[in-house]
Design a protein around this motif. Structure first.
Motif, PDB file in Angstrom:
ATOM      1  N   THR A  10       0.649  -1.267   0.096  1.00  0.00           N
ATOM      2  CA  THR A  10      -0.240  -0.140  -0.416  1.00  0.00           C
ATOM      3  C   THR A  10       0.580   1.347   0.050  1.00  0.00           C
ATOM      4  O   THR A  10       0.281   2.514   0.131  1.00  0.00           O
ATOM      5  CB  THR A  10      -1.504   0.023   0.864  1.00  0.00           C
ATOM      6  OG1 THR A  10      -0.112  -0.019   2.518  1.00  0.00           O
ATOM      7  CG2 THR A  10      -1.515  -1.315   1.009  1.00  0.00           C
ATOM      8  N   ALA A  11       2.570   0.917  -0.115  1.00  0.00           N
ATOM      9  CA  ALA A  11       3.186   2.406   0.296  1.00  0.00           C
ATOM     10  C   ALA A  11       3.092   3.496  -1.475  1.00  0.00           C
ATOM     11  O   ALA A  11       2.758   2.457  -2.344  1.00  0.00           O
ATOM     12  CB  ALA A  11       4.090   1.624   0.058  1.00  0.00           C
ATOM     13  N   PRO A  12       3.167   4.467  -0.845  1.00  0.00           N
ATOM     14  CA  PRO A  12       2.969   5.069  -2.036  1.00  0.00           C
ATOM     15  C   PRO A  12       4.096   4.933  -2.914  1.00  0.00           C
ATOM     16  O   PRO A  12       5.762   4.746  -2.439  1.00  0.00           O
ATOM     17  CB  PRO A  12       2.952   6.994  -1.921  1.00  0.00           C
ATOM     18  CG  PRO A  12       3.545   6.809  -0.430  1.00  0.00           C
ATOM     19  CD  PRO A  12       3.111   5.452  -0.479  1.00  0.00           C
ATOM     20  N   LYS A  13       4.036   5.332  -4.435  1.00  0.00           N
ATOM     21  CA  LYS A  13       5.770   4.960  -5.363  1.00  0.00           C
ATOM     22  C   LYS A  13       5.173   6.073  -6.166  1.00  0.00           C
ATOM     23  O   LYS A  13       5.865   5.891  -7.797  1.00  0.00           O
ATOM     24  CB  LYS A  13       5.119   3.315  -5.837  1.00  0.00           C
ATOM     25  CG  LYS A  13       4.513   2.555  -5.334  1.00  0.00           C
ATOM     26  CD  LYS A  13       5.179   1.412  -6.286  1.00  0.00           C
ATOM     27  CE  LYS A  13       5.699   0.222  -4.986  1.00  0.00           C
ATOM     28  NZ  LYS A  13       5.147  -1.234  -5.664  1.00  0.00           N
ATOM     29  N   ASP A  14       5.284   7.403  -5.721  1.00  0.00           N
ATOM     30  CA  ASP A  14       5.100   8.789  -6.346  1.00  0.00           C
ATOM     31  C   ASP A  14       6.590   9.629  -6.180  1.00  0.00           C
ATOM     32  O   ASP A  14       6.188  10.943  -6.071  1.00  0.00           O
ATOM     33  CB  ASP A  14       4.276   9.033  -6.391  1.00  0.00           C
ATOM     34  CG  ASP A  14       4.191   9.636  -4.917  1.00  0.00           C
ATOM     35  OD1 ASP A  14       4.701   9.629  -3.971  1.00  0.00           O
ATOM     36  OD2 ASP A  14       2.995  10.369  -4.538  1.00  0.00           O
ATOM     37  N   GLY A  15       7.545   8.959  -5.534  1.00  0.00           N
ATOM     38  CA  GLY A  15       8.853   9.393  -4.955  1.00  0.00           C
ATOM     39  C   GLY A  15       8.355   9.903  -3.246  1.00  0.00           C
ATOM     40  O   GLY A  15       9.017  10.969  -3.048  1.00  0.00           O
ATOM     41  N   GLU A  16       7.338   9.700  -2.829  1.00  0.00           N
ATOM     42  CA  GLU A  16       7.565  10.730  -1.191  1.00  0.00           C
ATOM     43  C   GLU A  16       8.479   9.604  -0.708  1.00  0.00           C
ATOM     44  O   GLU A  16       7.994   8.480  -0.137  1.00  0.00           O
ATOM     45  CB  GLU A  16       5.573  10.315  -0.872  1.00  0.00           C
ATOM     46  CG  GLU A  16       5.124  10.517   0.826  1.00  0.00           C
ATOM     47  CD  GLU A  16       4.653  10.445   0.715  1.00  0.00           C
ATOM     48  OE1 GLU A  16       3.849  10.741   1.338  1.00  0.00           O
ATOM     49  OE2 GLU A  16       3.558   9.887  -0.206  1.00  0.00           O
ATOM     50  N   TRP A  17       8.813  10.356   0.392  1.00  0.00           N
ATOM     51  CA  TRP A  17       9.210  10.141   1.201  1.00  0.00           C
ATOM     52  C   TRP A  17       8.760   9.167   2.613  1.00  0.00           C
ATOM     53  O   TRP A  17       8.261   9.897   3.068  1.00  0.00           O
ATOM     54  CB  TRP A  17      10.713  11.008   2.235  1.00  0.00           C
ATOM     55  CG  TRP A  17      11.615  11.486   0.886  1.00  0.00           C
ATOM     56  CD1 TRP A  17      12.362  12.464   0.292  1.00  0.00           C
ATOM     57  CD2 TRP A  17      12.826  10.616   0.589  1.00  0.00           C
ATOM     58  NE1 TRP A  17      12.335  12.257  -0.620  1.00  0.00           N
ATOM     59  CE2 TRP A  17      13.059  11.010  -0.312  1.00  0.00           C
ATOM     60  CE3 TRP A  17      13.675   9.531   0.714  1.00  0.00           C
ATOM     61  CZ2 TRP A  17      14.400  11.359  -0.591  1.00  0.00           C
ATOM     62  CZ3 TRP A  17      14.471   9.035   0.712  1.00  0.00           C
ATOM     63  CH2 TRP A  17      15.381   9.692  -0.162  1.00  0.00           C
ATOM     64  N   VAL A  18       8.996   8.175   2.844  1.00  0.00           N
ATOM     65  CA  VAL A  18       8.192   7.325   3.759  1.00  0.00           C
ATOM     66  C   VAL A  18       8.962   6.379   4.833  1.00  0.00           C
ATOM     67  O   VAL A  18      10.291   6.304   4.360  1.00  0.00           O
ATOM     68  CB  VAL A  18       7.600   6.546   3.517  1.00  0.00           C
ATOM     69  CG1 VAL A  18       6.161   6.962   2.623  1.00  0.00           C
ATOM     70  CG2 VAL A  18       7.878   5.111   2.554  1.00  0.00           C
ATOM     71  N   LEU A  19       9.032   6.210   6.441  1.00  0.00           N
ATOM     72  CA  LEU A  19       9.895   5.308   7.028  1.00  0.00           C
ATOM     73  C   LEU A  19       8.872   3.795   6.327  1.00  0.00           C
ATOM     74  O   LEU A  19       8.136   3.554   5.974  1.00  0.00           O
ATOM     75  CB  LEU A  19       9.087   5.556   8.038  1.00  0.00           C
ATOM     76  CG  LEU A  19       9.894   4.648   9.509  1.00  0.00           C
ATOM     77  CD1 LEU A  19      11.385   5.584   9.413  1.00  0.00           C
ATOM     78  CD2 LEU A  19       9.332   5.108  10.578  1.00  0.00           C
ATOM     79  N   LEU A  20      10.426   2.685   6.448  1.00  0.00           N
ATOM     80  CA  LEU A  20      10.496   1.323   5.856  1.00  0.00           C
ATOM     81  C   LEU A  20      10.977   0.822   6.783  1.00  0.00           C
ATOM     82  O   LEU A  20      11.724   0.912   7.660  1.00  0.00           O
ATOM     83  CB  LEU A  20      10.806   1.329   4.653  1.00  0.00           C
ATOM     84  CG  LEU A  20      10.778   2.123   3.422  1.00  0.00           C
ATOM     85  CD1 LEU A  20      11.854   2.066   2.293  1.00  0.00           C
ATOM     86  CD2 LEU A  20       9.518   1.668   2.982  1.00  0.00           C
ATOM     87  N   PHE A  21      10.562  -0.917   7.346  1.00  0.00           N
ATOM     88  CA  PHE A  21      10.476  -1.028   7.976  1.00  0.00           C
ATOM     89  C   PHE A  21      11.128  -2.715   6.960  1.00  0.00           C
ATOM     90  O   PHE A  21       9.884  -3.725   5.944  1.00  0.00           O
ATOM     91  CB  PHE A  21       9.533  -2.019   8.689  1.00  0.00           C
ATOM     92  CG  PHE A  21      10.287  -3.216   9.153  1.00  0.00           C
ATOM     93  CD1 PHE A  21      10.447  -2.391  10.716  1.00  0.00           C
ATOM     94  CD2 PHE A  21       9.144  -4.456   9.830  1.00  0.00           C
ATOM     95  CE1 PHE A  21      11.097  -3.971  11.747  1.00  0.00           C
ATOM     96  CE2 PHE A  21      10.254  -5.488  10.392  1.00  0.00           C
ATOM     97  CZ  PHE A  21      11.224  -5.282  11.698  1.00  0.00           C
ATOM     98  N   SER A  22      12.298  -3.310   7.163  1.00  0.00           N
ATOM     99  CA  SER A  22      13.011  -4.422   6.734  1.00  0.00           C
ATOM    100  C   SER A  22      13.185  -5.638   7.812  1.00  0.00           C
ATOM    101  O   SER A  22      13.680  -5.236   8.297  1.00  0.00           O
ATOM    102  CB  SER A  22      13.658  -4.053   5.723  1.00  0.00           C
ATOM    103  OG  SER A  22      14.218  -4.871   5.164  1.00  0.00           O
TER     104      SER A  22
END
Length: 84
Positions: A10-22
Motif C-alpha cells: 500500500t506504500a506510495p510509489k510517487d517519490g514520497e519519502w516514507v519510513l520503511l521496515f525491513s
C-alpha cells in the motif's frame, strides 16, 4: 490510525519519502526511503538517500508508514524545499 505500520503493497510509489521496515536484513531495521523507477533497468525499487550518496535498498521492506512532520513544519515553516 494513519500512522500505524501498513503493508508495503500500500506504500506510495510517487517519490514520497516514507519510513520503511525491513525484517530481511541481517538485523531487522527501519529507514527512510522512497520508491524510484527512473533510470533503473531492473524496474522500480526502494532507495535510501544520504547527503553524498543514493543507493538501492538491498532488502525488501515489508511495511511502511508516513513520516511525521518535522519540528519546523509543526510550527508552520516549510522545510521541504531540499526534497524537490
Amino acid at each position: 490510525m494513519a500512522n500505524d505500520w501498513q503493508p508495503i503493497e500500500t506504500a506510495p510509489k510517487d517519490g514520497e519519502w516514507v519510513l520503511l521496515f525491513s525484517p530481511d536484513s541481517i538485523e531487522p531495521q527501519s529507514f527512510v526511503g522512497q520508491w524510484r523507477d527512473d533510470d533503473n533497468p531492473w524496474g522500480g525499487s526502494w532507495w535510501s538517500d544520504y547527503p553524498d550518496a543514493a543507493y538501492p535498498i538491498d532488502s525488501d521492506p515489508s511495511h511502511w508508514m508516513p513520516l511525521p512532520p518535522s519540528p519546523n513544519q509543526a510550527e508552520g515553516v516549510d522545510d521541504t524545499a531540499w526534497a524537490t
